[in-house]
Write a protein that holds these residues in place. Structure first.
Motif, PDB file in Angstrom:
ATOM      1  N   GLU A 127     -13.419 -17.161   7.704  1.00  0.00           N
ATOM      2  CA  GLU A 127     -14.694 -16.696   7.667  1.00  0.00           C
ATOM      3  C   GLU A 127     -14.121 -15.301   8.544  1.00  0.00           C
ATOM      4  OE1 GLU A 127     -18.032 -18.970  11.271  1.00  0.00           O
ATOM      5  OE2 GLU A 127     -16.162 -20.146  10.413  1.00  0.00           O
ATOM      6  N   ALA A 128     -13.569 -15.582   9.102  1.00  0.00           N
ATOM      7  CA  ALA A 128     -13.282 -14.768  10.321  1.00  0.00           C
ATOM      8  C   ALA A 128     -13.036 -13.557   9.498  1.00  0.00           C
ATOM      9  CB  ALA A 128     -12.011 -14.237  11.442  1.00  0.00           C
ATOM     10  N   LEU A 129     -12.491 -12.932   8.490  1.00  0.00           N
ATOM     11  CA  LEU A 129     -12.369 -11.513   7.541  1.00  0.00           C
ATOM     12  C   LEU A 129     -13.784 -11.842   6.752  1.00  0.00           C
ATOM     13  CD1 LEU A 129      -8.674 -12.830   6.058  1.00  0.00           C
ATOM     14  CD2 LEU A 129      -9.136 -11.079   7.935  1.00  0.00           C
ATOM     15  N   ALA A 130     -14.041 -12.623   6.570  1.00  0.00           N
ATOM     16  CA  ALA A 130     -15.430 -12.409   5.642  1.00  0.00           C
ATOM     17  C   ALA A 130     -16.565 -11.783   6.549  1.00  0.00           C
ATOM     18  CB  ALA A 130     -15.989 -13.947   5.140  1.00  0.00           C
ATOM     19  N   GLY A 131     -16.326 -12.175   7.987  1.00  0.00           N
ATOM     20  CA  GLY A 131     -17.383 -11.952   8.513  1.00  0.00           C
ATOM     21  C   GLY A 131     -16.773 -10.249   9.061  1.00  0.00           C
ATOM     22  N   ALA A 132     -16.090 -10.086   9.437  1.00  0.00           N
ATOM     23  CA  ALA A 132     -15.743  -8.257   9.184  1.00  0.00           C
ATOM     24  C   ALA A 132     -15.767  -7.533   7.849  1.00  0.00           C
ATOM     25  CB  ALA A 132     -14.108  -9.089   9.982  1.00  0.00           C
ATOM     26  N   PHE A 138      -2.500 -16.074   2.915  1.00  0.00           N
ATOM     27  CA  PHE A 138      -3.300 -14.821   3.050  1.00  0.00           C
ATOM     28  C   PHE A 138      -2.285 -13.744   2.497  1.00  0.00           C
ATOM     29  CE2 PHE A 138      -5.933 -17.612   6.006  1.00  0.00           C
ATOM     30  CZ  PHE A 138      -6.904 -17.181   5.217  1.00  0.00           C
ATOM     31  N   GLY A 139      -0.959 -14.006   2.541  1.00  0.00           N
ATOM     32  CA  GLY A 139      -0.341 -13.197   2.374  1.00  0.00           C
ATOM     33  C   GLY A 139       0.687 -12.216   3.629  1.00  0.00           C
ATOM     34  N   ALA A 140       0.593 -13.012   4.526  1.00  0.00           N
ATOM     35  CA  ALA A 140       0.062 -12.428   5.920  1.00  0.00           C
ATOM     36  C   ALA A 140       1.769 -12.500   5.910  1.00  0.00           C
ATOM     37  CB  ALA A 140      -0.533 -13.657   7.246  1.00  0.00           C
ATOM     38  N   GLY A 141       2.250 -11.210   6.497  1.00  0.00           N
ATOM     39  CA  GLY A 141       3.608 -10.571   7.139  1.00  0.00           C
ATOM     40  C   GLY A 141       4.065 -10.753   8.225  1.00  0.00           C
ATOM     41  N   TRP A 142       3.539 -10.154   9.085  1.00  0.00           N
ATOM     42  CA  TRP A 142       3.675 -10.140  10.601  1.00  0.00           C
ATOM     43  C   TRP A 142       2.500 -11.630  11.265  1.00  0.00           C
ATOM     44  CZ3 TRP A 142       1.830  -4.848  12.283  1.00  0.00           C
ATOM     45  CH2 TRP A 142       2.554  -4.676  13.705  1.00  0.00           C
ATOM     46  N   THR A 143       2.891 -12.265  11.485  1.00  0.00           N
ATOM     47  CA  THR A 143       2.594 -13.415  12.120  1.00  0.00           C
ATOM     48  C   THR A 143       3.415 -13.748  13.825  1.00  0.00           C
ATOM     49  OG1 THR A 143       4.103 -15.422  10.862  1.00  0.00           O
ATOM     50  CG2 THR A 143       1.670 -14.140   9.945  1.00  0.00           C
ATOM     51  N   TYR A 144       2.765 -14.465  14.554  1.00  0.00           N
ATOM     52  CA  TYR A 144       2.882 -15.260  15.187  1.00  0.00           C
ATOM     53  C   TYR A 144       2.751 -15.623  15.900  1.00  0.00           C
ATOM     54  CZ  TYR A 144       4.467  -9.985  16.749  1.00  0.00           C
ATOM     55  OH  TYR A 144       4.345  -8.275  16.505  1.00  0.00           O
ATOM     56  N   THR A 145       3.356 -17.096  16.590  1.00  0.00           N
ATOM     57  CA  THR A 145       2.512 -17.856  17.157  1.00  0.00           C
ATOM     58  C   THR A 145       3.079 -18.676  18.618  1.00  0.00           C
ATOM     59  OG1 THR A 145       2.868 -19.707  14.890  1.00  0.00           O
ATOM     60  CG2 THR A 145       3.100 -20.846  17.403  1.00  0.00           C
ATOM     61  N   VAL A 146       1.933 -18.591  19.249  1.00  0.00           N
ATOM     62  CA  VAL A 146       2.561 -18.502  21.133  1.00  0.00           C
ATOM     63  C   VAL A 146       1.755 -19.558  21.193  1.00  0.00           C
ATOM     64  CG1 VAL A 146       1.261 -17.656  22.870  1.00  0.00           C
ATOM     65  CG2 VAL A 146       1.174 -16.016  21.489  1.00  0.00           C
ATOM     66  N   ALA A 147       2.862 -20.951  21.703  1.00  0.00           N
ATOM     67  CA  ALA A 147       2.294 -21.813  22.538  1.00  0.00           C
ATOM     68  C   ALA A 147       2.709 -21.756  23.885  1.00  0.00           C
ATOM     69  CB  ALA A 147       3.697 -23.014  21.648  1.00  0.00           C
ATOM     70  N   PRO A 173     -10.803  -7.780   3.309  1.00  0.00           N
ATOM     71  CA  PRO A 173     -10.457  -8.780   2.364  1.00  0.00           C
ATOM     72  C   PRO A 173     -10.166 -10.140   2.574  1.00  0.00           C
ATOM     73  CG  PRO A 173      -9.364  -6.371   1.890  1.00  0.00           C
ATOM     74  CD  PRO A 173     -10.385  -7.192   2.843  1.00  0.00           C
ATOM     75  N   ALA A 174      -9.453 -11.143   2.066  1.00  0.00           N
ATOM     76  CA  ALA A 174      -8.267 -11.991   2.607  1.00  0.00           C
ATOM     77  C   ALA A 174      -6.967 -11.128   1.981  1.00  0.00           C
ATOM     78  CB  ALA A 174      -8.147 -13.391   1.181  1.00  0.00           C
ATOM     79  N   ASP A 175      -7.043 -10.489   2.886  1.00  0.00           N
ATOM     80  CA  ASP A 175      -5.485 -10.167   2.559  1.00  0.00           C
ATOM     81  C   ASP A 175      -4.953  -9.293   3.823  1.00  0.00           C
ATOM     82  OD1 ASP A 175      -3.202  -9.019   1.689  1.00  0.00           O
ATOM     83  OD2 ASP A 175      -3.763  -7.293   0.695  1.00  0.00           O
ATOM     84  N   LEU A 176      -3.577  -9.810   4.442  1.00  0.00           N
ATOM     85  CA  LEU A 176      -3.391  -9.441   5.162  1.00  0.00           C
ATOM     86  C   LEU A 176      -1.822  -9.200   6.062  1.00  0.00           C
ATOM     87  CD1 LEU A 176      -4.849 -13.420   7.738  1.00  0.00           C
ATOM     88  CD2 LEU A 176      -5.626 -10.323   7.392  1.00  0.00           C
ATOM     89  N   SER A 177      -1.998  -9.057   4.390  1.00  0.00           N
ATOM     90  CA  SER A 177       0.034  -8.370   4.289  1.00  0.00           C
ATOM     91  C   SER A 177       0.303  -7.093   5.648  1.00  0.00           C
ATOM     92  CB  SER A 177       0.107  -7.823   2.747  1.00  0.00           C
ATOM     93  OG  SER A 177      -1.097  -6.944   2.363  1.00  0.00           O
ATOM     94  N   ASP A 178      -0.930  -6.424   5.877  1.00  0.00           N
ATOM     95  CA  ASP A 178      -0.956  -5.522   6.771  1.00  0.00           C
ATOM     96  C   ASP A 178      -1.246  -5.352   8.271  1.00  0.00           C
ATOM     97  OD1 ASP A 178       1.045  -3.898   4.803  1.00  0.00           O
ATOM     98  OD2 ASP A 178      -0.812  -2.744   3.637  1.00  0.00           O
ATOM     99  N   VAL A 179      -1.520  -6.938   7.819  1.00  0.00           N
ATOM    100  CA  VAL A 179      -2.683  -7.264   9.749  1.00  0.00           C
ATOM    101  C   VAL A 179      -1.873  -8.365  10.249  1.00  0.00           C
ATOM    102  CG1 VAL A 179      -4.458  -8.046  10.214  1.00  0.00           C
ATOM    103  CG2 VAL A 179      -4.671  -6.249   8.604  1.00  0.00           C
ATOM    104  N   PRO A 180      -0.844  -8.028  11.859  1.00  0.00           N
ATOM    105  CA  PRO A 180      -0.994  -8.928  11.957  1.00  0.00           C
ATOM    106  C   PRO A 180      -1.945 -10.098  12.835  1.00  0.00           C
ATOM    107  CG  PRO A 180      -1.211  -6.752  13.873  1.00  0.00           C
ATOM    108  CD  PRO A 180      -1.272  -6.644  12.588  1.00  0.00           C
ATOM    109  N   VAL A 181      -1.180 -11.380  12.410  1.00  0.00           N
ATOM    110  CA  VAL A 181      -2.058 -12.450  13.292  1.00  0.00           C
ATOM    111  C   VAL A 181      -1.396 -13.070  14.362  1.00  0.00           C
ATOM    112  CG1 VAL A 181      -2.977 -14.890  12.296  1.00  0.00           C
ATOM    113  CG2 VAL A 181      -2.685 -12.686  10.243  1.00  0.00           C
TER     114      VAL A 181
END
Length: 327
Positions: free
Chosen positions: A140-145, A193-202, A148-156
């Motif tokens: 939803e956030a990507l669509a609102g912005a 989303f093809g995300a290649g740059w992800t962090y999980t902060v617990a 495209p639903a492609d996060l290969s170069d976008v950090p998450v």
């Protein structure tokens, strides 16, 4: 952060070439129980001799005020399945409080929670629900912005307190071995989303604000032009039971600003925002003007008034405002 994009299980390393660096003092070793209770202190240090020439809109210590665009938003909660639905419910004063539905409430004093009622069969919990809400919120956030639903170069960056602990609980009850990959948000983000740059902060209840701060740091360090920041959690029986045992009275609802508040009730939900640079233009729902955190180690759980005031003052400094400017 240095190195190629990939799946990270924790916060990014300090950028050695940037103007700003995260400085940690007195942090306990990973095996120390103090780490879970957030002891130690974290601050920002200026790596530049000239504070007026900063990398990005850091807005700290007299620098250019912080101003990152929130280009898109997504949300899933007990009161709605989208940002618009959640906002409309809040404006109407609707509450998502309801009797427990995911597990047997008979053994607990508290009998209600803020659950998302999307189970296929009432009373029968299913694995992977937190991951599903996260993917919906990010989409939803990507669509609102308008992206495209492609996060290969976008950090998450995803903040979470419990991640997919409920999936692990259900697997244990069913005698089924759970693959650790099933519990990691990065796996699902790559597949969807093809995300290649992800962090999980617990980082417990502060996880999502820590994720937001890290996202702002990436923009300020010019490590990324667009960042997706999200948070997701699902109610777990173990955490619900733990809170039920440590609270003196079972709370009937969450009312943090009420003098007669009783404690915490858990719930389900996910949220996501797309952050972009102001100079990039495009649609914007709002702006991030300041993100501030501290860790005064005054008490494992109780807030310390001076620490709260210091965090608020730092946020004001980042935004270039004073307390009198805030409604």
């Amino acid at each position: 952060p240095a190195g190629p994009p990939g799946d990270r299980s924790g916060p990014p390393a300090a950028a050695t070439g940037g103007r700003w660096q995260v400085v940690a003092r007195g942090l306990p070793a990973p095996s120390s129980p103090g780490l879970a209770s957030g002891r130690g202190s974290v601050g920002l240090a200026d790596r530049s001799e000239e504070r007026h020439d900063v990398a990005g809109n850091c807005g700290i210590g007299g620098a250019v005020p912080m101003s990152w665009l929130i280009a898109g938003t997504g949300a899933v909660a007990s009161v709605g399945g989208s940002t618009d639905e959640v906002f409309a419910a809040l404006r109407a004063g609707h509450s998502g409080l309801a009797p427990l539905r995911g597990f047997d409430p008979a053994k607990y004093r508290a009998r209600c929670a803020y659950e998302i009622d999307d189970r296929p069969v009432p009373g029968a919990d299913v694995p992977g629900r937190a991951t599903g809400w996260l993917l919906r919120a990010v989409a939803e956030a990507l669509a609102g912005a308008g992206l495209p639903a492609d996060l290969s170069d976008v950090p998450v960056i995803v903040g979470t307190g419990l991640r997919e602990l409920r999936t692990a609980e259900l697997g244990w009850r069913a005698g089924r071995r759970v693959d650790p990959a099933e519990l990691h948000f990065g796996t699902a983000l790559r597949e969807r989303f093809g995300a290649g740059w992800t962090y999980t902060v617990a980082n417990a209840c502060a996880a999502s604000v820590c994720a937001l701060a890290l996202g702002c740091d990436l923009l300020a360090a010019h490590a990324a032009d667009t960042v997706v920041v999200a948070g997701a959690d699902a109610l777990t029986e173990s955490m619900f039971g733990l809170l039920d045992r440590v609270q003196l009275e079972p709370p009937d609802q969450v009312r943090p600003f009420d003098a007669d508040r009783l404690g915490t009730l858990l719930g389900d939900g996910a949220v996501a925002v797309v952050l972009r640079r102001a100079e990039d233009g495009g649609p914007a729902a709002a702006r991030v003007r300041g993100v501030s955190m501290n860790c005064d180690a005054a008490h494992p759980t109780a807030p310390e008034p001076h620490g709260i005031a210091a965090a608020i003052r730092l946020a004001h400094e980042q935004a270039g405002v004073t307390a009198a400017d805030i409604d």
